[in-house]
Design a protein around this motif. Structure first.
Motif, PDB file in Angstrom:
ATOM      1  N   SER B 430      77.610 -73.344 -57.711  1.00 21.69           N
ATOM      2  CA  SER B 430      78.459 -74.662 -57.403  1.00 21.69           C
ATOM      3  C   SER B 430      79.871 -73.917 -57.370  1.00 21.69           C
ATOM      4  O   SER B 430      80.808 -74.245 -56.887  1.00 21.69           O
ATOM      5  N   LEU B 431      80.028 -73.049 -58.501  1.00 23.16           N
ATOM      6  CA  LEU B 431      81.480 -72.400 -58.560  1.00 23.16           C
ATOM      7  C   LEU B 431      81.898 -71.794 -57.339  1.00 23.16           C
ATOM      8  O   LEU B 431      82.965 -71.673 -57.119  1.00 23.16           O
ATOM      9  N   VAL B 432      80.964 -70.796 -57.079  1.00 21.56           N
ATOM     10  CA  VAL B 432      81.210 -70.054 -55.618  1.00 21.56           C
ATOM     11  C   VAL B 432      81.646 -70.722 -54.655  1.00 21.56           C
ATOM     12  O   VAL B 432      82.625 -70.278 -54.055  1.00 21.56           O
ATOM     13  N   GLY B 433      80.980 -71.979 -54.661  1.00 24.31           N
ATOM     14  CA  GLY B 433      81.608 -72.748 -53.347  1.00 24.31           C
ATOM     15  C   GLY B 433      82.823 -73.153 -53.589  1.00 24.31           C
ATOM     16  O   GLY B 433      83.682 -73.115 -52.529  1.00 24.31           O
ATOM     17  N   LYS B 434      83.288 -73.399 -54.658  1.00 22.75           N
ATOM     18  CA  LYS B 434      84.762 -73.789 -55.033  1.00 22.75           C
ATOM     19  C   LYS B 434      85.865 -72.683 -54.871  1.00 22.75           C
ATOM     20  O   LYS B 434      86.896 -72.999 -54.278  1.00 22.75           O
ATOM     21  N   ILE B 435      85.246 -71.597 -55.272  1.00 23.99           N
ATOM     22  CA  ILE B 435      86.134 -70.580 -55.113  1.00 23.99           C
ATOM     23  C   ILE B 435      86.649 -70.324 -53.710  1.00 23.99           C
ATOM     24  O   ILE B 435      87.659 -69.822 -53.198  1.00 23.99           O
ATOM     25  N   SER B 458      80.076 -60.696 -53.478  1.00 30.32           N
ATOM     26  CA  SER B 458      79.010 -59.898 -54.557  1.00 30.32           C
ATOM     27  C   SER B 458      78.688 -60.542 -55.742  1.00 30.32           C
ATOM     28  O   SER B 458      77.582 -60.233 -56.306  1.00 30.32           O
ATOM     29  N   VAL B 459      79.349 -61.525 -56.340  1.00 37.37           N
ATOM     30  CA  VAL B 459      78.971 -61.954 -57.409  1.00 37.37           C
ATOM     31  C   VAL B 459      78.071 -62.959 -56.891  1.00 37.37           C
ATOM     32  O   VAL B 459      76.911 -63.235 -57.649  1.00 37.37           O
ATOM     33  N   GLY B 460      78.193 -64.000 -56.000  1.00 36.94           N
ATOM     34  CA  GLY B 460      77.235 -65.061 -55.387  1.00 36.94           C
ATOM     35  C   GLY B 460      75.917 -64.404 -55.034  1.00 36.94           C
ATOM     36  O   GLY B 460      74.977 -65.180 -55.272  1.00 36.94           O
ATOM     37  N   GLY B 461      75.993 -63.309 -54.670  1.00 41.05           N
ATOM     38  CA  GLY B 461      74.488 -62.769 -54.430  1.00 41.05           C
ATOM     39  C   GLY B 461      74.076 -63.728 -53.125  1.00 41.05           C
ATOM     40  O   GLY B 461      74.755 -64.189 -52.358  1.00 41.05           O
TER      41      GLY B 461
END
Lengths: 167, 1155
Positions: B430-435, B458-461
């Motif tokens: 959810s957070l990766v989408g927001k970023i 790279s973090v979201g993988g």
């Protein structure tokens, strides 16, 4: 609505699980494991709410839990339930258990799973909060016990029926 | 009290080892139960003693085996059975299947005394689920117990009903439960309401007639029953808040009484009157008060806020609910002020639960009132570093809502920091989408944007939603209005990826690698100071890595091909071709071959892979006409003409005088796999027509051609992203009206909420926080009422979509408008329609056509009087031909038995009842059913006739006024069910129906969910002295929606292969119908199937479910059995048809076997 009520001990051993929404057997076990995993690593002085994991169903759901000594009481609910309301409901539940079992402990939950379920059924019915008044619940349970006892009396010797905490 | 519990519980660990559970403090004593409970006890004790999961499994399996023996032994008493059930419950809870006991649980519920029955019911509700087949066996027991005079039994039955009950069996218990609503005991009434709530959830149609009973429950003298009914109301209001506005006053009154302490003290919890009830009521009010400017609820909300004073959890629960309601309903400034103060209480509370809720409330209201965030900015900053990750996440959620062009870098940084702490998968997604969303919206410059996206990938993988890489690449590819910017962004992306790939042994997620390879392939030439050879070497080394999946390898190969097209001969490419030509991965091997052939003809390769053309549309010559010369030459040399695969197969089979009964799919897949099909997402979207292709050079082009096209299409296809764009466009437009950024930034540069005395004694740490605050909350207008998202956003948006999307959108809207106008003003338009259709574009063309049958009630009305028949006919004909159905009459090849009322029959019925309606002339010609009566009152009668047109099912409803005066305001309403969809509106209104006259109307119905038969409920209401409502229902069967589907054997073969849902069944044929043609005739006639082909004792038939879901049937006979094999894209359709087949076969056998 309340999707599931789980009780497990500090080691993740389930003591009671009640699902109000249909999940397959495997998913249920995974939910229990995931929930334990999420809840057990929380410190003591953090909030009692958790966003639901992936299994229990995404962003609309949350876990509300309380930790009593060896046991975790976890309610999985959707957004239509009030967090603090549920938190106090757990308290009511535990207090009711304490009243019904006269000083409840983990063993009571293990050996009287059926009774715990009955108490729960008086509080939560089909995922909806039915009764929140502890005295009312206890009265209800007592009344049922009495009725049942009078019926089982026929089948049992008086000595057995006489024992107060038989049922 | 909780202390007491904790003390007891903390004493527990010792207990397990020492005490005999049978005699323990909570133990169930009593010699009568010793044997059984000690068995449970010993089981638990031995489980506790175990050390490994494996041992536990073994032990439980043993236990289950012994339990299985016990429960199935005939000598087992019910009492013992009860104990067994408890043990089974325990095993199930641990996750071990014990299905053998389910039936015994049901038996126990049925036969046991109260105690045993209760355990039986409990076991049933824990073991089974709603759709379990055994549950049907419980229905009788439930019915019996509901009628019992014993309250406990009634309670148990109600409890189990509200937990699990088969939907189909609701009618069996519904009347009993309705009776219970009048029961003298409140607990029974309450549970009955709860059971009805369950019914409402699973089958709202079944309880719709008892809505007045819900109202009664709401007015029940017992508050508990009333509270239970609120569950139902909350649900109903959630679905349709406008329908219950009239109840607002009642709910307000109830809440007033509760808040005012009018309930008995029994309902108090920590001296707060019925808090849960209050919460429920506040939620309902929130739903009802949305956009409702009536001032009904302001007073009571005010009072609730005032009364909730005691410092206890539960009062905060009420307060929180109040705040949420106040911010949801039509705003009132006074209340908003108080609510804002309340939020302050939450946010500033030292109790962490309250802080969490405070943040949640802030997040909720921040869009309406950004100044609140400013007020609490220091608290928010503190929460960012809170040890509890949940609080942190909630804070980030809040920040996400207030992000703008000026604070985006700080906020995104905070989010990335949070992610790097290692979170749950769920949080990451959810957070990766927001970023990604924020970065795209507010990126201050190219470098930052690319860096941020790199971090996201790279973090979201690989858990990131696939939209994120797709959107990112689309953004790069489509570019913005500024060419120079585009260039820079792409160049920077290439540079940063090259730098990342510099590190040899770093593992990157697959999705990141795919993004990198696409960008490198597409834009490598923008970077002039790097030798393409270097890039190729890097990609080559990636291809050799084991962690790279074959999907990613396909992306890399595509990039290599693109790069190779712009370099003169390269050693790496040659090496690569060499290596991969013998690769085991067919897809890679094919790539290698393609590359090899392409490299031989550089000019061709260049023209095939032009630079930066990912957005230009490619025209594909699907008929492969460029090969015509080659083919002609081949034919000239005496080659046999090409026959498609299935044709060849058929010919082969027809030589054997039989249809192929082996799965068509088998041979097909083998032919496809040779050309290498990878996963759906891979950029190699090999066209499925590839049984045409060999590995010749020419077809090689073709493949590369499709490759490119498909790759681009799939990732950046316009249709898939349209909804998103719509949003963006809206925002952009709004933003353009905002003045330049510097002006406003200066205005709010100083966070206004800083208190002077605070500022005076700032420690170093505080200063840091202040600084952070000023960066975070910059750009937040201090004036209340400025919306933060979009409108007030001063930064000009970095990445604007190109305007062509805008245009497309507009076009679309125009088309829609056109459609609307066409639908509503159809009558006058009618004579121009044929011309219009020819002239207008394809899309409008279809829409118009669609509009015509649906709006036919208007059409028909107008036509009946004004237009000459020929026009109507031409429209109808046009429709038919346009739908590519048969041009001949409907149902041409199916001798369907159609009821055609003879004129004499009509006269007869007419003489009996003067108002039996008949179909309008133009529909009379179509196949239709008998006119049947739906319902009747003194004044009005309703008749129905089904008309089966070739593309829809029309329900013609006749409303006849049987009185001698006119009827007014006649309203006809169909209720939409899950199965059916009424095109256009489901309601119809006749302002007036003259005395002794008949009005008719028609509705076009679709079947949304396949079922063999279902009811479409509806009602008609009219005004006489009072409003009278009649309910009726129409039974529609699957067959009403099935039409023959004409096709050739060849088409059948193709379609058959593409369909996935597959049902086979053998039906026994009776002796008198064993001839295959007879069976086929029956199927064809009764089921409206089109007979495609028959060879020997095999036949293929086709039909479609309207509007256009095909279903194919292959049937053949062997030894007295009729083997049916259905295929369809819909899962349920084959089952439904199979059922119909069985039915008609049975019927026909009965008929034929009769002497």
């Amino acid at each position: 609505m309340i999707k599931a009520i789980l009780i497990f001990n500090n080691h993740g051993k389930p003591r009671l699980s009640k699902f109000y929404q249909r999940y397959s057997e495997d998913t249920q076990q995974q939910i229990i494991r995931e929930t334990f995993h999420l809840v057990s690593k929380r410190d003591e002085n953090v909030c009692n709410f958790l966003e639901g994991g992936l299994l229990i169903g995404g962003s609309d759901n949350k876990l509300i839990y309380r930790h009593y000594a060896t046991l975790y009481f976890v309610f999985c609910v959707d957004s239509s339930e009030s967090e603090l309301g549920i938190l106090d409901l757990i308290q009511v539940f535990v207090e009711t258990l304490d009243k019904c079992f006269e000083n409840v402990c983990e063993l009571d939950l293990i050996f009287h799973v059926d009774k715990v379920h009955n108490i729960l059924a008086e509080m939560v019915m089909g995922g909806m909060v039915l009764e929140t008044n502890m005295n009312e619940i206890v009265t209800q349970i007592d009344a049922q016990n009495k009725l049942e006892k009078s019926e089982t009396f026929i089948f049992q010797s008086p000595r057995q029926a006489g024992r107060q905490r038989l049922v | 009290m909780s202390d007491v519990v904790e003390r007891t519980l903390s004493a527990l660990p010792g207990l397990l080892g020492q005490h005999d559970p049978g005699a323990g403090p909570g133990g169930a004593g009593g010699p009568g139960r010793v044997s059984a409970s000690s068995r449970l006890g010993s089981l638990i004790r031995s489980i506790t003693a175990l050390t490994s999961k494996h041992e536990e499994e073994k032990l439980i399996q043993q236990e289950l085996t012994s339990l299985k023996a016990t429960v199935s032994a005939p000598t087992t008493t019910l009492r013992l059975m009860k104990e067994c059930m408890v043990r089974l419950i325990y095993c199930e809870m641990l996750g071990y299947e014990s299905s053998f006991g389910y039936i015994h649980a049901i038996k126990l519920a049925q036969q046991g005394n109260l105690l045993e029955k209760r355990v039986g019911y409990l076991a049933v509700s824990l073991f089974l689920h709603e759709n379990h087949e055994l549950l049907l066996l419980l229905v009788n027991t439930v019915v019996k117990d509901l009628q019992s005079t014993n309250l406990v039994e009634v309670c148990m039955a109600l409890t189990v009903v509200s937990q699990i009950f088969p939907r189909e069996m609701i009618p069996a218990v519904l009347p009993l439960i309705e009776d219970k609503l009048q029961h003298s005991k409140e607990i029974i009434r309450r549970k009955a309401v709860q059971a009805l709530y369950k019914f409402y959830l699973i089958a709202p149609n079944q309880v719709q007639h008892i809505h007045d009973k819900f109202r009664k429950a709401l007015c029940d003298r017992d508050a508990g029953v009333m509270a239970a009914s609120l569950h139902i109301y909350l649900q109903m209001i959630k679905e349709n808040s406008s329908g219950y506005k009239d109840l607002t006053g009642s709910f307000v009154t109830i809440l007033k009484q509760v808040v005012g302490g009018k309930l008995s003290a029994d309902f108090n919890y920590h001296s707060v009157p019925a808090p849960w009830l209050q919460i429920q009521l506040l939620r309902i009010l929130g739903l009802l008060g949305k956009d409702d400017p009536s001032e009904l609820m302001y007073d009571v909300l005010d009072e609730s806020l005032r009364r909730a004073e005691i410092n206890h959890n539960i009062t905060y629960a009420i307060l929180f609910e109040c705040v949420q309601t106040i911010y949801t309903i039509y705003p009132k400034s006074e209340l908003l002020e108080k609510a804002a103060k309340c939020i302050g209480k939450f946010v500033l509370s030292p109790k962490i639960n309250l802080k969490y809720l405070g943040l949640k409330a802030l997040t909720y209201v921040i869009q309406q009132d950004p100044s609140l965030a400013l007020q609490h900015q220091m608290t928010i900053i503190e929460c960012l570093d809170h040890p509890d990750p949940i609080i942190k996440r909630e804070t980030l959620e809040l920040l996400y809502r207030i992000t703008n062009g000026q604070n985006v870098t700080v906020i995104v940084q905070k989010m990335l920091d949070y992610l790097k702490e290692g979170q749950e998968e769920y949080a990451i997604i959810s957070l990766v989408g927001k970023i990604a969303e924020l970065a795209e919206k507010y990126a201050p410059n190219n470098e930052w944007f690319i860096q941020t996206m790199n971090a996201v990938f790279s973090v979201g993988g690989d858990v990131v939603h696939s939209d994120i890489p797709n959107n990112f690449l689309r953004l790069l590819a489509e570019g913005f209005d500024d060419e120079k910017e585009d260039h820079q962004l792409r160049m920077y992306a290439v540079q940063s990826y090259l730098a990342l790939l510099e590190e040899e042994d770093k593992l990157y997620p697959q999705k990141f690698l795919q993004v990198m390879s696409w960008v490198l392939g597409e834009y490598f030439s923008l970077v002039t100071d790097v030798d393409p050879e270097d890039i190729l070497t890097k990609l080559h080394s990636l291809l050799k890595k084991t962690f790279v999946t074959s999907e990613t390898k396909a992306w890399i190969m595509a990039a290599v091909t693109k790069i190779a097209s712009h370099t003169s001969c390269s050693k790496t490419v040659d090496e690569l071709i060499q290596e991969l030509s013998s690769s085991l991965d067919t897809c890679l091997r094919q790539y290698a071959f393609e590359l090899k052939y392409l490299c031989e003809d550089k000019a061709l390769m260049k023209s095939l892979l032009p630079f930066d053309a990912s957005c230009s549309d490619l025209v594909v010559d699907a008929s492969l006409s460029f090969l015509d010369g080659f083919v002609a030459e081949g034919l000239g040399h005496g080659a046999a003409p090409y026959k498609p695969h299935h044709q060849r197969q058929e010919e082969k089979l027809s030589q054997q005088k039989a249809l192929n009964f082996e799965p068509y799919g088998l041979s097909f897949t083998s032919s496809v796999s040779s050309s290498g099909v990878t996963g759906r997402q891979s950029p190699t979207g090999l066209s499925f027509g590839s049984d045409i292709s060999g590995n010749s050079a020419e077809t090689g082009h073709k493949e590369t051609n499709t490759l490119k096209l498909e790759g681009v299409r799939k990732l950046w296809g316009k249709e898939g992203y349209l909804p998103k764009k719509e949003n963006k466009i809206g925002k952009e437009n709004e933003q353009e009206t905002v003045p330049c950024e510097s002006l406003l930034a200066g205005e709010v540069g100083e966070p206004p909420a800083l208190q002077p005395d605070q500022g005076a004694s700032l420690s170093e740490e505080d200063k840091e926080k202040q600084q952070l605050a000023s960066t975070l909350f910059i750009g937040l207008g201090s004036s209340a009422g400025v919306s933060l998202m979009g409108k007030a956003d001063t930064a000009t948006q970095k990445f604007k979509r190109k305007s062509k999307i805008n245009e497309a959108q507009q076009l679309n809207e125009e088309a829609l408008d056109f459609q609307n106008s066409a639908a509503s003003d159809f009558g006058p338009l009618l004579d121009t329609v044929p011309i219009n259709v020819e002239d207008s574009e394809g899309s409008m063309h279809t829409r118009l056509r669609k509009a015509s049958p649906c709006s036919s009630d208007i059409v028909e009305d107008n036509l009946a009087f004004e237009t000459p028949q020929s026009v109507r006919k031409s429209v109808l004909d046009h429709r038919i031909s346009a739908n590519r159905l048969s041009q001949s009459s409907l149902f041409a090849d199916s001798n369907i038995e159609i009821f055609q009322p003879s004129s004499s029959a009509q006269c007869e019925s007419a003489s009996e009842a003067p108002l039996v309606p008949s179909l309008p002339e133009e529909l009379e010609e179509l196949p239709h059913s008998e006119v049947v009566r739906l319902c009747q009152s003194d004044a009005l009668a309703l008749h129905l006739c089904k008309v089966w047109t070739d593309d829809s099912l029309l329900l013609i409803v006749f409303v006849s006024n049987e009185t001698t005066s006119a009827l007014h305001a006649v309203n006809l309403v169909f209720e939409e069910t899950e199965h059916f969809q009424i095109l256009e509106s489901a309601t119809l209104q006749f302002p007036v129906i003259e005395a002794q006259s008949v009005e008719h109307c028609q509705k076009c119905v679709r079947m949304n969910k396949v079922c063999t038969k279902a009811i479409l409920p509806g009602s008609v209401s009219y005004q006489s002295e009072m409003e009278i409502r009649l309910e009726f229902s129409v039974t529609l069967s699957l067959m009403d929606f099935i039409r023959p589907m004409e096709m050739t054997t060849e088409d059948f073969g193709k379609l058959w292969l593409s369909l996935s849902n597959d049902v086979k069944q053998n039906i026994k044929m009776s002796s008198c119908q064993d001839s295959f043609p007879a069976a086929l005739d029956t199927l064809q006639q009764k089921l409206k199937l089109h007979r495609v082909d028959v060879i020997g004792n095999e036949g293929i038939l086709a039909c479609q479910l309207l509007p256009s879901v095909p279903c194919l049937l292959h049937c053949r006979t062997h030894s007295g059995m009729l083997a049916l094999w259905f295929r369809s894209p819909s899962a349920a359709l084959p089952d439904g048809l199979l059922y119909q087949c069985q039915k008609v076969m049975e019927e026909s056998s009965e008929q034929q076997c009769l002497p």
